[in-house]
Design a protein around this motif. Structure first.
Motif, PDB file in Angstrom:
ATOM      1  N   UNK A 115       0.827  -1.208   0.000  1.00 40.87           N
ATOM      2  CA  UNK A 115       0.000   0.000   0.000  1.00 40.87           C
ATOM      3  C   UNK A 115       0.863   1.260   0.000  1.00 40.87           C
ATOM      4  N   UNK A 116       1.965   1.234   0.765  1.00 44.23           N
ATOM      5  CA  UNK A 116       2.868   2.390   0.814  1.00 44.23           C
ATOM      6  C   UNK A 116       3.491   2.649  -0.557  1.00 44.23           C
ATOM      7  N   UNK A 117       3.945   1.589  -1.212  1.00 41.05           N
ATOM      8  CA  UNK A 117       4.565   1.739  -2.527  1.00 41.05           C
ATOM      9  C   UNK A 117       3.583   2.288  -3.546  1.00 41.05           C
ATOM     10  N   UNK A 118       2.376   1.743  -3.562  1.00 43.67           N
ATOM     11  CA  UNK A 118       1.376   2.203  -4.517  1.00 43.67           C
ATOM     12  C   UNK A 118       0.857   3.587  -4.146  1.00 43.67           C
ATOM     13  N   UNK A 119       0.918   3.926  -2.856  1.00 42.52           N
ATOM     14  CA  UNK A 119       0.587   5.283  -2.453  1.00 42.52           C
ATOM     15  C   UNK A 119       1.563   6.291  -3.043  1.00 42.52           C
ATOM     16  N   UNK A 120       2.842   5.929  -3.079  1.00 40.37           N
ATOM     17  CA  UNK A 120       3.861   6.778  -3.706  1.00 40.37           C
ATOM     18  C   UNK A 120       3.569   6.936  -5.198  1.00 40.37           C
ATOM     19  N   UNK A 121       3.119   5.854  -5.834  1.00 45.00           N
ATOM     20  CA  UNK A 121       2.754   5.914  -7.244  1.00 45.00           C
ATOM     21  C   UNK A 121       1.616   6.897  -7.469  1.00 45.00           C
ATOM     22  N   UNK A 122       0.622   6.883  -6.585  1.00 43.71           N
ATOM     23  CA  UNK A 122      -0.514   7.798  -6.688  1.00 43.71           C
ATOM     24  C   UNK A 122      -0.060   9.243  -6.528  1.00 43.71           C
ATOM     25  N   UNK A 123       0.786   9.493  -5.539  1.00 41.75           N
ATOM     26  CA  UNK A 123       1.285  10.856  -5.310  1.00 41.75           C
ATOM     27  C   UNK A 123       2.076  11.348  -6.521  1.00 41.75           C
TER      28      UNK A 123
END
Length: 342
Positions: free
Chosen positions: A256-264
């Motif tokens: 979730x953290x990694x994909x959150x970075x992708x979203x940002x």
């Protein structure tokens, strides 16, 4: 009075000796080479980086999961940006001219918008997937299945393609802007004007998934923080079943953290362009061409950044890339190779 441009002026036009030709960008050879290098780098990274993501996930059976299928489909959208959008935008940005015809200009704009929204919808569905995985890790496999992932992928492709095709191939995007289009149009230009109605629709399509993602990821990190505190309190007293739950929770939070970075990264890349489009629509195209091109490429670079994010945070992707580049994927049963640290 002659309508043909003088030889000196003709050198600065997209089409020499053509009345109404657009002016070429006034870049000297040095800056022109730098721009072509930067834009080519983005296109190469977008094409080959995302191709590696797709091959990795589709080839290695260990990576076959609902989340990874969404990531592979997202990589396809970014790959198509690198193939169908970036090369032609590169020439337009550096030369200041569109040499590919009016029909392809509409198709190019259609691809540009469609793949942008396709990426956004993919990211929104991925955030939903991650929210379920983090908040309910043990029942997640029964809730977000491969068939559900396939439905999300279908929606993420069909809706953007239908929307962008309807807007650009019917010509409704510039209804009511006929005078402005006539005043700004020239031979060798490709900067479609969007009227206020469709800009508001664009913003709605952009803001709604963005809002959903922000709410979900905020909740994800709140839940993750609570879980981390519980794990610390449990410590070495954790039983076998608790240990499994803890391991699952850690894995899902990391994803979730990694994909959150992708979203940002996506929002940082695309938000300036969307804001500028809104200002131009209501202000009468006040943005200079070079600023518009900078914002376009700031957004395009997002398609090249995602594979780099995966390479930094996903050990399985680094391992898969090594196997692909070394040619080991050509061996029999390579699809069953175990990717460590998954």
């Amino acid at each position: 009075m002659s309508t043909n441009p003088s030889p000196a002026a003709s050198e600065q036009l997209c089409y020499q000796n053509v009345t109404g030709s657009c002016a070429k960008a006034p870049y000297s050879p040095g800056p022109r080479l730098i721009l072509y290098t930067l834009f080519s780098l983005a296109a190469v990274l977008a094409v080959f980086g995302n191709l590696l993501v797709v091959i990795s996930i589709l080839h290695f059976k260990q990576l076959h999961s609902p989340t990874n299928f969404l990531i592979a489909s997202l990589a396809c959208a970014d790959f198509l940006v690198g193939v169908t959008v970036m090369p032609f935008s590169m020439v337009r940005s550096v030369e200041g001219c569109w040499y590919f015809g009016a029909s392809f200009c509409s198709l190019h704009s259609c691809f540009d918008v469609a793949f942008c929204y396709s990426s956004l919808f993919h990211l929104c569905f991925i955030s939903i997937d991650r929210y379920i995985a983090v908040t309910e890790p043990l029942v997640y496999p029964t809730k977000f299945t491969v068939s559900v992932s396939g439905t999300c992928i279908g929606i993420s492709w069909i809706l953007p393609l239908v929307y962008s095709g309807a807007v650009f191939f019917t010509g409704v995007h510039d209804d009511g802007l006929e005078e402005l289009v006539s005043a700004l149009s020239c031979v060798g230009g490709c900067r479609p004007l969007i009227n206020q109605f469709w800009i508001l629709i664009d913003l709605l399509l952009f803001v709604t998934p963005t809002f959903v993602m922000m709410v979900l990821y905020s909740n994800i990190f709140l839940v993750a923080r609570k879980q981390a505190i519980k794990i610390e309190n449990i410590g070495s007293k954790t039983e076998a079943s608790g240990t499994y739950k803890t391991r699952v929770s850690k894995r899902e939070r990391k994803a979730a953290k990694t994909l959150g970075i992708t979203v940002v990264a996506f929002l940082i890349s695309w938000l300036p362009y969307m804001i500028d489009s809104f200002i131009d629509s209501f202000g009468g195209v006040v943005t200079p061409s070079y600023v518009y091109e900078i914002l376009c490429w700031f957004a395009y670079y997002n398609s090249a950044v995602n594979p780099l994010i995966y390479a930094l945070f996903y050990p399985w992707f680094r391992r898969a890339v090594k196997l692909i580049i070394s040619g080991q994927v050509l061996k029999d049963s390579s699809s069953t190779i175990s990717l460590e640290h998954l």
